[in-house]
Design a protein around this motif. Structure first.
Motif, PDB file in Angstrom:
ATOM      1  N   LEU A  39       0.848  -1.182   0.000  1.00 24.47           N
ATOM      2  CA  LEU A  39       0.000   0.000   0.000  1.00 24.47           C
ATOM      3  C   LEU A  39       0.889   1.239   0.000  1.00 24.47           C
ATOM      4  O   LEU A  39       1.657   1.452   0.951  1.00 24.47           O
ATOM      5  N   ALA A  40       0.812   2.032  -1.051  1.00 26.32           N
ATOM      6  CA  ALA A  40       1.682   3.195  -1.183  1.00 26.32           C
ATOM      7  C   ALA A  40       0.848   4.463  -1.217  1.00 26.32           C
ATOM      8  O   ALA A  40       0.015   4.637  -2.122  1.00 26.32           O
ATOM      9  N   GLU A  41       1.047   5.344  -0.250  1.00 24.39           N
ATOM     10  CA  GLU A  41       0.299   6.600  -0.194  1.00 24.39           C
ATOM     11  C   GLU A  41       0.903   7.600  -1.171  1.00 24.39           C
ATOM     12  O   GLU A  41       2.053   8.002  -1.023  1.00 24.39           O
ATOM     13  N   ALA A  42       0.115   8.008  -2.158  1.00 22.16           N
ATOM     14  CA  ALA A  42       0.579   8.920  -3.205  1.00 22.16           C
ATOM     15  C   ALA A  42       0.099  10.331  -2.899  1.00 22.16           C
ATOM     16  O   ALA A  42      -0.724  10.909  -3.609  1.00 22.16           O
ATOM     17  N   GLY A  43       0.613  10.888  -1.813  1.00 25.34           N
ATOM     18  CA  GLY A  43       0.218  12.221  -1.393  1.00 25.34           C
ATOM     19  C   GLY A  43       0.958  12.598  -0.127  1.00 25.34           C
ATOM     20  O   GLY A  43       1.799  11.834   0.359  1.00 25.34           O
ATOM     21  N   ILE A  89       3.642   2.019   2.784  1.00 23.42           N
ATOM     22  CA  ILE A  89       4.760   2.940   2.625  1.00 23.42           C
ATOM     23  C   ILE A  89       4.237   4.271   2.075  1.00 23.42           C
ATOM     24  O   ILE A  89       3.122   4.346   1.546  1.00 23.42           O
ATOM     25  N   GLY A  90       5.028   5.324   2.222  1.00 23.05           N
ATOM     26  CA  GLY A  90       4.664   6.629   1.693  1.00 23.05           C
ATOM     27  C   GLY A  90       5.583   7.024   0.552  1.00 23.05           C
ATOM     28  O   GLY A  90       6.791   6.790   0.621  1.00 23.05           O
ATOM     29  N   LEU A  91       5.011   7.609  -0.487  1.00 22.37           N
ATOM     30  CA  LEU A  91       5.824   8.106  -1.603  1.00 22.37           C
ATOM     31  C   LEU A  91       6.397   9.481  -1.316  1.00 22.37           C
ATOM     32  O   LEU A  91       7.345   9.908  -1.978  1.00 22.37           O
ATOM     33  N   LEU A  92       5.843  10.178  -0.331  1.00 21.48           N
ATOM     34  CA  LEU A  92       6.391  11.429   0.163  1.00 21.48           C
ATOM     35  C   LEU A  92       6.652  11.263   1.653  1.00 21.48           C
ATOM     36  O   LEU A  92       5.992  10.458   2.324  1.00 21.48           O
ATOM     37  N   THR A 113      13.005   9.557  -0.628  1.00 22.07           N
ATOM     38  CA  THR A 113      11.803   8.865  -0.153  1.00 22.07           C
ATOM     39  C   THR A 113      10.984   8.344  -1.321  1.00 22.07           C
ATOM     40  O   THR A 113      10.530   7.186  -1.329  1.00 22.07           O
ATOM     41  N   PHE A 114      10.805   9.193  -2.337  1.00 21.50           N
ATOM     42  CA  PHE A 114      10.004   8.809  -3.503  1.00 21.50           C
ATOM     43  C   PHE A 114      10.650   7.633  -4.242  1.00 21.50           C
ATOM     44  O   PHE A 114       9.972   6.658  -4.583  1.00 21.50           O
ATOM     45  N   GLU A 115      11.948   7.710  -4.487  1.00 17.78           N
ATOM     46  CA  GLU A 115      12.604   6.664  -5.278  1.00 17.78           C
ATOM     47  C   GLU A 115      12.687   5.348  -4.513  1.00 17.78           C
ATOM     48  O   GLU A 115      12.585   4.275  -5.125  1.00 17.78           O
ATOM     49  N   LYS A 116      12.830   5.415  -3.196  1.00 20.28           N
ATOM     50  CA  LYS A 116      12.835   4.177  -2.404  1.00 20.28           C
ATOM     51  C   LYS A 116      11.467   3.499  -2.483  1.00 20.28           C
ATOM     52  O   LYS A 116      11.371   2.276  -2.679  1.00 20.28           O
ATOM     53  N   ALA A 117      10.408   4.294  -2.342  1.00 18.39           N
ATOM     54  CA  ALA A 117       9.059   3.733  -2.430  1.00 18.39           C
ATOM     55  C   ALA A 117       8.769   3.227  -3.841  1.00 18.39           C
ATOM     56  O   ALA A 117       8.170   2.163  -4.021  1.00 18.39           O
ATOM     57  N   LEU A 155       7.629  -0.535  -5.292  1.00 15.34           N
ATOM     58  CA  LEU A 155       6.468  -0.790  -6.140  1.00 15.34           C
ATOM     59  C   LEU A 155       6.876  -1.433  -7.461  1.00 15.34           C
ATOM     60  O   LEU A 155       6.196  -2.325  -7.964  1.00 15.34           O
ATOM     61  N   ALA A 156       7.976  -0.969  -8.016  1.00 16.31           N
ATOM     62  CA  ALA A 156       8.428  -1.499  -9.305  1.00 16.31           C
ATOM     63  C   ALA A 156       8.832  -2.962  -9.197  1.00 16.31           C
ATOM     64  O   ALA A 156       8.764  -3.710 -10.176  1.00 16.31           O
TER      65      ALA A 156
END
Length: 330
Positions: free
Chosen positions: A268-272, A295-298, A311-315, A319-320
């Motif tokens: 589950l990735a929070e995109a905000g 996880i959080g994308l921010l 933070t964004f690239e780790k998340a 996902l990738a």
């Protein structure tokens, strides 16, 4: 062990913070391009929003409907679109409040320009409604029932003991005082309007004429609704009243997440901004037991360009690396 598939979560009102995502905007060309693209759809208002957002200005208007809602929609959409641009194909999308409009737009229900028109029209009708707010309470719906009225209602169910009361200011203040006196833990959410309460019903219905004229397509990605928990069908999605009434209807994010994770484990990735939904998701039994992840994308709080990009690239890497979406056997 194979990682579970990705699911994107999109937060709503209350997640906004001064400077949210600005570091990523300065450090990530792809996100910057997507953010500029969506802000331009807001026309002159988008120009002002960008200036205030990049300056991380804080003031009474930060949590107002004319500032918070457009920025949350734009930021969430740009983060989600950047994830899709990277080749990630989520098993599902789930949004909270305005986050559901974002999820629907990314799923192809709305064209981005039409979604911005819908949001701008909604905001115009909600601006000027009676002052009110939202109150997060560490309790279940039954526990807060004695403090509700015809106007002060349960506006969101985010988890088994995570509800939000919503209503006009005087009634909400009275409920808050009584709950604190009775030992309940509560805090104000960052909202100046009584979102998800019947007080907004009349204003919400004024959005029907525009919604009836906007093209609505079938979801191209699995789209879970937090208003009628479960996958959103095309038949329901093309009903203008479904979208018009959302500001006045309760958000059932917790039950929607229960149904989603009953079907499949997920990353589950929070995109905000804020990681509020990430914190809620981490309390879910399937996440707490390790079958799913959140996880959080921010970052939880705005940071500098290097920190936000990291933070964004780790998340994104998490996902990738997830497999093609699958569902658990019943």
């Amino acid at each position: 062990m194979t990682a579970p598939p990705p699911v994107l979560l999109f937060p709503g009102q209350g997640a906004q913070q001064p400077g949210m995502g600005v570091g990523l905007y300065r450090a990530h060309p792809g996100f910057r391009s997507r953010m500029d693209e969506v802000l331009e759809l807001w026309r002159a208002h988008g120009f002002d929003l960008r200036a205030d957002w990049l300056a991380a200005r804080r003031g009474p208007e930060t949590d107002g409907v004319r500032t918070a809602q457009p920025l949350l929609f734009s930021l969430n959409w740009a983060v989600g679109r950047t994830v899709l641009d990277a080749g990630v194909r989520p098993a599902a999308l789930l949004g909270h409040s305005v986050g559901e409009v974002v999820a629907a737009t990314l799923a192809g229900v709305f064209d981005p320009a039409d979604a911005v028109s819908v949001m701008a029209d909604r905001i115009a009708h909600l601006d000027g409604t009676p002052p009110g707010g939202m109150l997060a309470v560490q309790a279940g719906p039954d526990e807060v029932a004695p403090y509700t009225t015809d106007e002060v209602v349960v506006g969101a169910v985010n988890g088994p003991r995570q509800v939000v009361l919503a209503g006009p200011e005087d009634g909400l203040r009275t409920a808050e005082e009584k709950m604190r006196a009775d030992g309940l833990t509560c805090r104000r959410a960052r909202a100046l309007n009584p979102f998800h309460s019947p007080v907004l019903m009349e204003a919400a219905l004024r959005a029907l004429p525009l919604l009836a004229s906007v093209p609505i397509g079938p979801p191209r990605l699995v789209l879970y609704s937090a208003y009628e928990p479960g996958p959103l069908t095309f038949e329901r999605a093309r009903d203008p009243r479904f979208w018009a009434l959302q500001p006045a209807r309760p958000v059932l994010f917790g039950p929607a997440l229960d149904l989603l994770l009953a079907e499949q484990d997920a990353v589950l990735a929070e995109a905000g901004p804020g990681q509020g939904l990430t914190a809620l998701a981490r309390r879910h039994p399937r996440v707490a037991k390790g079958q799913s992840r959140a996880i959080g994308l921010l970052p939880a709080r705005p940071g500098g360009p290097d920190a936000e990009r990291a933070t964004f690239e780790k998340a994104l890497a998490a996902l990738a690396g997830a497999p093609t979406p699958h569902r658990r056997p019943a």
